[in-house]
Write an enzyme that holds these catalytic residues in place. Structure first.
Site, PDB file in Angstrom:
ATOM      1  N   GLY A   1       0.599  13.241  42.059  1.00 41.93           N
ATOM      2  CA  GLY A   1      -0.695  13.438  42.717  1.00 41.93           C
ATOM      3  C   GLY A   1      -1.715  12.370  42.348  1.00 41.93           C
ATOM      4  O   GLY A   1      -2.884  12.656  42.116  1.00 41.93           O
TER       5      GLY A   1
ATOM      6  N   ALA B   1      -1.247   7.386  45.496  1.00 42.56           N
ATOM      7  CA  ALA B   1      -0.119   7.321  46.434  1.00 42.56           C
ATOM      8  C   ALA B   1       0.220   8.707  46.966  1.00 42.56           C
ATOM      9  O   ALA B   1       0.396   8.896  48.177  1.00 42.56           O
ATOM     10  CB  ALA B   1       1.100   6.702  45.743  1.00 42.56           C
TER      11      ALA B   1
ATOM     12  N   ILE C   1      -0.029  15.216  32.982  1.00 44.59           N
ATOM     13  CA  ILE C   1       0.285  13.769  33.064  1.00 44.59           C
ATOM     14  C   ILE C   1      -0.808  13.093  33.877  1.00 44.59           C
ATOM     15  O   ILE C   1      -0.911  13.310  35.085  1.00 44.59           O
ATOM     16  CB  ILE C   1       1.659  13.531  33.725  1.00 44.59           C
ATOM     17  CG1 ILE C   1       2.728  14.344  32.994  1.00 44.59           C
ATOM     18  CG2 ILE C   1       2.015  12.056  33.729  1.00 44.59           C
ATOM     19  CD1 ILE C   1       4.100  14.292  33.645  1.00 44.59           C
TER      20      ILE C   1
ATOM     21  N   VAL D   1      -6.777   3.639  37.677  1.00 43.60           N
ATOM     22  CA  VAL D   1      -7.398   2.398  38.165  1.00 43.60           C
ATOM     23  C   VAL D   1      -7.046   2.254  39.651  1.00 43.60           C
ATOM     24  O   VAL D   1      -6.525   3.179  40.245  1.00 43.60           O
ATOM     25  CB  VAL D   1      -6.930   1.156  37.365  1.00 43.60           C
ATOM     26  CG1 VAL D   1      -7.680   1.016  36.058  1.00 43.60           C
ATOM     27  CG2 VAL D   1      -5.427   1.202  37.142  1.00 43.60           C
TER      28      VAL D   1
ATOM     29  N   ALA E   1     -10.311  -1.469  43.995  1.00 46.49           N
ATOM     30  CA  ALA E   1     -10.671  -2.467  45.013  1.00 46.49           C
ATOM     31  C   ALA E   1      -9.633  -2.410  46.120  1.00 46.49           C
ATOM     32  O   ALA E   1      -8.446  -2.196  45.867  1.00 46.49           O
ATOM     33  CB  ALA E   1     -10.700  -3.862  44.398  1.00 46.49           C
TER      34      ALA E   1
ATOM     35  N   LYS F   1     -17.099  -4.291  50.128  1.00 43.43           N
ATOM     36  CA  LYS F   1     -16.453  -5.500  49.594  1.00 43.43           C
ATOM     37  C   LYS F   1     -16.202  -6.469  50.745  1.00 43.43           C
ATOM     38  O   LYS F   1     -15.549  -6.105  51.736  1.00 43.43           O
ATOM     39  CB  LYS F   1     -15.130  -5.105  48.920  1.00 43.43           C
ATOM     40  CG  LYS F   1     -14.311  -6.289  48.435  1.00 43.43           C
ATOM     41  CD  LYS F   1     -12.987  -5.855  47.799  1.00 43.43           C
ATOM     42  CE  LYS F   1     -12.115  -7.067  47.521  1.00 43.43           C
ATOM     43  NZ  LYS F   1     -10.747  -6.713  47.105  1.00 43.43           N
TER      44      LYS F   1
ATOM     45  N   PRO G   1     -12.904 -14.878  51.493  1.00 43.06           N
ATOM     46  CA  PRO G   1     -13.567 -13.837  52.282  1.00 43.06           C
ATOM     47  C   PRO G   1     -12.574 -13.096  53.175  1.00 43.06           C
ATOM     48  O   PRO G   1     -11.531 -13.629  53.534  1.00 43.06           O
ATOM     49  CB  PRO G   1     -14.540 -14.638  53.149  1.00 43.06           C
ATOM     50  CG  PRO G   1     -13.877 -15.960  53.336  1.00 43.06           C
ATOM     51  CD  PRO G   1     -13.001 -16.206  52.130  1.00 43.06           C
TER      52      PRO G   1
ATOM     53  N   ILE H   1      -2.871  -0.565  46.844  1.00 39.15           N
ATOM     54  CA  ILE H   1      -3.182   0.579  47.717  1.00 39.15           C
ATOM     55  C   ILE H   1      -2.778   0.238  49.153  1.00 39.15           C
ATOM     56  O   ILE H   1      -2.281   1.077  49.901  1.00 39.15           O
ATOM     57  CB  ILE H   1      -4.681   0.950  47.600  1.00 39.15           C
ATOM     58  CG1 ILE H   1      -4.956   1.482  46.189  1.00 39.15           C
ATOM     59  CG2 ILE H   1      -5.082   1.970  48.656  1.00 39.15           C
ATOM     60  CD1 ILE H   1      -6.427   1.728  45.879  1.00 39.15           C
TER      61      ILE H   1
HETATM   62  C1  FAD Z   1      -4.502  -2.596  35.751  1.00 39.60           C
HETATM   63  C2  FAD Z   1      -4.338  -2.165  37.148  1.00 39.60           C
HETATM   64  C3  FAD Z   1      -5.323  -2.443  38.097  1.00 39.60           C
HETATM   65  C4  FAD Z   1      -5.168  -2.053  39.426  1.00 39.60           C
HETATM   66  N1  FAD Z   1      -6.110  -2.391  40.338  1.00 39.60           N
HETATM   67  C5  FAD Z   1      -5.881  -2.135  41.648  1.00 39.60           C
HETATM   68  C6  FAD Z   1      -6.816  -2.498  42.642  1.00 39.60           C
HETATM   69  O1  FAD Z   1      -7.900  -3.003  42.361  1.00 39.60           O
HETATM   70  N2  FAD Z   1      -6.505  -2.248  43.940  1.00 39.60           N
HETATM   71  C7  FAD Z   1      -5.323  -1.666  44.298  1.00 39.60           C
HETATM   72  O2  FAD Z   1      -5.068  -1.520  45.490  1.00 39.60           O
HETATM   73  N3  FAD Z   1      -4.461  -1.243  43.368  1.00 39.60           N
HETATM   74  C8  FAD Z   1      -4.699  -1.462  42.066  1.00 39.60           C
HETATM   75  N4  FAD Z   1      -3.821  -1.022  41.133  1.00 39.60           N
HETATM   76  C9  FAD Z   1      -2.685  -0.186  41.552  1.00 39.60           C
HETATM   77  C10 FAD Z   1      -3.185   1.248  41.787  1.00 39.60           C
HETATM   78  O3  FAD Z   1      -3.784   1.731  40.612  1.00 39.60           O
HETATM   79  C11 FAD Z   1      -2.032   2.147  42.211  1.00 39.60           C
HETATM   80  O4  FAD Z   1      -1.367   1.588  43.302  1.00 39.60           O
HETATM   81  C12 FAD Z   1      -2.536   3.503  42.652  1.00 39.60           C
HETATM   82  O5  FAD Z   1      -3.379   4.060  41.703  1.00 39.60           O
HETATM   83  C13 FAD Z   1      -1.386   4.431  42.917  1.00 39.60           C
HETATM   84  O6  FAD Z   1      -0.833   4.947  41.745  1.00 39.60           O
HETATM   85  P1  FAD Z   1       0.283   6.055  41.895  1.00 39.60           P
HETATM   86  O7  FAD Z   1      -0.266   7.200  42.653  1.00 39.60           O
HETATM   87  O8  FAD Z   1       1.508   5.403  42.396  1.00 39.60           O
HETATM   88  O9  FAD Z   1       0.583   6.482  40.384  1.00 39.60           O
HETATM   89  P2  FAD Z   1      -0.263   7.343  39.324  1.00 39.60           P
HETATM   90  O10 FAD Z   1      -1.704   7.228  39.522  1.00 39.60           O
HETATM   91  O11 FAD Z   1       0.297   6.951  37.988  1.00 39.60           O
HETATM   92  O12 FAD Z   1       0.134   8.844  39.624  1.00 39.60           O
HETATM   93  C14 FAD Z   1       1.366   9.389  39.218  1.00 39.60           C
HETATM   94  C15 FAD Z   1       1.354  10.886  39.467  1.00 39.60           C
HETATM   95  O13 FAD Z   1       2.647  11.399  39.170  1.00 39.60           O
HETATM   96  C16 FAD Z   1       2.517  12.577  38.436  1.00 39.60           C
HETATM   97  N5  FAD Z   1       3.711  12.769  37.617  1.00 39.60           N
HETATM   98  C17 FAD Z   1       4.344  11.855  36.853  1.00 39.60           C
HETATM   99  N6  FAD Z   1       5.378  12.407  36.239  1.00 39.60           N
HETATM  100  C18 FAD Z   1       5.419  13.699  36.640  1.00 39.60           C
HETATM  101  C19 FAD Z   1       6.250  14.801  36.341  1.00 39.60           C
HETATM  102  N7  FAD Z   1       7.273  14.723  35.475  1.00 39.60           N
HETATM  103  N8  FAD Z   1       5.981  15.985  36.937  1.00 39.60           N
HETATM  104  C20 FAD Z   1       4.944  16.116  37.801  1.00 39.60           C
HETATM  105  N9  FAD Z   1       4.127  15.112  38.121  1.00 39.60           N
HETATM  106  C21 FAD Z   1       4.366  13.920  37.526  1.00 39.60           C
HETATM  107  C22 FAD Z   1       1.250  12.385  37.608  1.00 39.60           C
HETATM  108  O14 FAD Z   1       0.720  13.637  37.193  1.00 39.60           O
HETATM  109  C23 FAD Z   1       0.363  11.679  38.618  1.00 39.60           C
HETATM  110  O15 FAD Z   1      -0.274  12.643  39.416  1.00 39.60           O
HETATM  111  C24 FAD Z   1      -3.993  -1.361  39.798  1.00 39.60           C
HETATM  112  C25 FAD Z   1      -3.024  -1.030  38.857  1.00 39.60           C
HETATM  113  C26 FAD Z   1      -3.187  -1.432  37.547  1.00 39.60           C
HETATM  114  C27 FAD Z   1      -2.114  -1.083  36.547  1.00 39.60           C
END
Ligand code: FAD
Length: 518
Positions: A28, A31, A58, A63, A66, A94, A112, A362
């Protein structure tokens, strides 16, 4: 973690074929809830059950603040009111990214969003600007862009009906608070029928005969099954990797940074309508202004800088007061070998992560969702659909990698890290792009690429990649006429920018800022 399933009902599911009835999204974060919001909007009325499993224990990565302009399409396609969203997620506008000290200390260039200028007959703006640039008879590229010119003056407005002016075409994205964005999407999706299941996934059950996922069991003892599973579990890749053992392509040989230190600060100046990126000795630093705070991060290569040094660099250069201690996030740049395997599609960090320099992660989630809808399966999970999906995203991830790589390889900065970067071997696809650009200023672009031609132009010129010769097609145009046209574009951009309000003033006039109670 992956167990064979003994549930007969589940074993019969694929044989029966037919419509997908049940989708489970695991995770959650951004993504997971982007996928839930989009799927429930698209197919919620058709009786398809959409459930999302997440664990409060978890945390999300926290982050990802942007974005790039296609995010606005995502928001509008969901039917979300843009103004309401901006208030709720404390967003700012932005217009692009400013690169400070990047090609060499003291230098600044702007990447830009949006188009610049217009074509003259069959000759594109990049071609005729480059011709005059090579002759020393054109101004800096930024001066022809309404986004770059407005950003430099801290100004912003949305596009308006002003025929034959660049005000028509103002192109923007958002900076926002990642956790508020997730909360907004969760409320949106749940209100439209998505079901949230709290629980930590403990086991993933595979069908013995074909290895498809049939169910997941949670620590609380509950088991949930579905036809299609979407893995949004972040870097863990709980389904796509730990259960299905898809494999990961490590792209560290091209993308040198592997750590980030993140800290939030108060504002020291009014929020600028762009992301500021500043080169550092072993990486770079971002500044992302939101309404209520500023996001700062120092991205670096651990092979060239230890954590204490990296913290010192960050602390010495942030403006405003820190509102929390820095958090370190480790990552390996790269992508999953396949994004869709059997009945599991990975999105977000579970699919891969390159690095945050151009804020593309994103967007790649958005593209993954769009492609999933385009090749949406039934329970036969036809190979052709899966292969095409994987192919499209492979190309898209690959071109983003090339775009990022070019930022590192073409600089004049000194020091061990930047020296190393200059010697990173280019990918064949990037080499071809640069060769074509150097020969006659032509920009090669595949359909499934994230960045438009003009993004490549701004960054190539910003990084000092200069064509040897101009495009011969431009010789059909009278040089004097080109100069007049360039002057006209530049002067119109300047005049239009003068009429634009300051970023904060625009937000206040439109009631977009959430003011904290006194
Ligand atoms: C340093 C950094 C800077 C970034 N800056 C940007 C930016 O400026 N612009 C951009 O587009 N993207 C950026 N990103 C990428 C962006 O943060 C991610 O693409 C976005 O947040 C999506 O993350 P996610 O949902 O895939 O994973 P996460 O946010 O890690 O979510 C994972 C989910 O899985 C769940 N989960 C995991 N294991 C289990 C389990 N066993 N059981 C149940 N649930 C579980 C967790 O509870 C959580 O809800 C950045 C990433 C990093 C590392």
């Amino acid at each position: 973690m992956n167990l064979e399933c003994s549930d007969n009902q589940c074993q019969n599911a694929r044989v029966a074929g037919g419509r997908i009835q049940d989708i489970i999204i695991v995770g959650g974060g951004t993504a997971g809830w982007m996928a839930a919001a989009n799927l429930v909007k698209t197919m919620g009325q058709s009786g398809v059950r959409i459930r999302l499993v997440e664990s409060d224990e978890i945390p999300t990565v926290g982050v990802g603040e942007a974005t790039i302009p296609p995010i606005m399409d995502f928001i509008h396609q969901l039917g979300i009111d843009e103004d309401e969203l901006i208030r709720e997620i404390k967003a700012t506008f932005k217009l692009g990214i400013g690169y400070r000290d990047w090609t060499r200390p003291g230098d600044f260039y702007f990447h830009p969003f949006g188009p610049t200028g217009f074509g003259l007959g069959s000759v594109s703006f990049p071609s005729y600007w480059l011709k005059m640039f090579l002759k020393g008879r054109a101004a800096r590229l930024e001066e022809y862009s309404i986004q770059a010119t407005a950003a430099a003056q801290g100004k912003f407005m949305r596009p308006c009906h002003a025929p034959n002016t660049p005000l028509n075409k103002i192109t923007y994205a958002l900076h926002f608070d990642a956790s508020l964005f997730v909360r907004y999407l969760r409320n949106f999706a749940v209100a439209r029928g998505a079901v949230r299941i709290e629980g930590k996934v403990q086991e993933v059950h595979l069908r013995p005969e074909d290895g498809f996922i049939c169910s997941i069991s949670l620590e609380n003892g509950r088991t949930v099954s579905a036809d299609l599973f979407i893995d949004c579990t972040g870097f863990r890749g709980l389904l796509i990797e730990r259960a299905l053992e898809t494999g990961f392509e490590d792209w560290s040989r091209w993308l040198p940074c592997n750590r980030a230190l993140v800290v939030q600060t108060t504002h020291a100046t009014p929020p600028a309508p762009y992301t500021l990126v500043t080169a550092r000795d072993a990486g770079w630093q971002w500044r992302i202004p939101l309404q209520h705070r500023v996001g700062n991060g120092h991205v670096y290569a651990s092979a060239f800088q230890n954590d204490n040094e990296a913290v010192d660099v960050l602390r010495a250069s942030i403006e405003g007061e820190p509102v929390a201690n820095p958090i370190r996030i480790d990552f390996t740049p790269g992508r999953r070998r396949k994004f869709w395997v059997k009945n599991c599609v990975a999105l977000g960090l579970a699919a891969g992560f390159l690095e945050p320099l151009e804020a593309t992660s994103i967007h790649l989630i958005q593209r993954g969702i769009a492609m999933l809808l385009k090749f949406f399966p039934d329970r036969s999970f036809e190979r052709a659909d899966i292969e095409r999906y994987n192919k499209v995203l492979e190309v898209e991830f690959g071109r983003v990698r090339d775009f990022l790589l070019m930022h590192y390889t073409h600089t004049e900065r000194e020091g061990a890290f930047w020296e190393y970067c200059r010697h990173i071997p280019l990918t064949d696809t990037l080499q071809e792009k640069i060769d074509l650009f150097r020969s006659h200023g032509r920009i090669l672009r595949d359909d499934a690429e994230t960045f438009p031609v003009q993004s490549w132009l701004y960054v190539m010129i910003g990084q000092n990649i200069v064509p040897r010769r101009h495009d011969p097609l431009t010789d059909a145009l009278d040089a004097r006429k080109i100069e007049d046209k360039l002057d006209e574009i530049r002067i119109t951009v300047k005049k239009c920018a003068e009429t634009m309000p300051a970023h904060n003033a625009f937000m206040d006039t439109h009631g977009l800022r959430q003011h904290e109670p006194a």
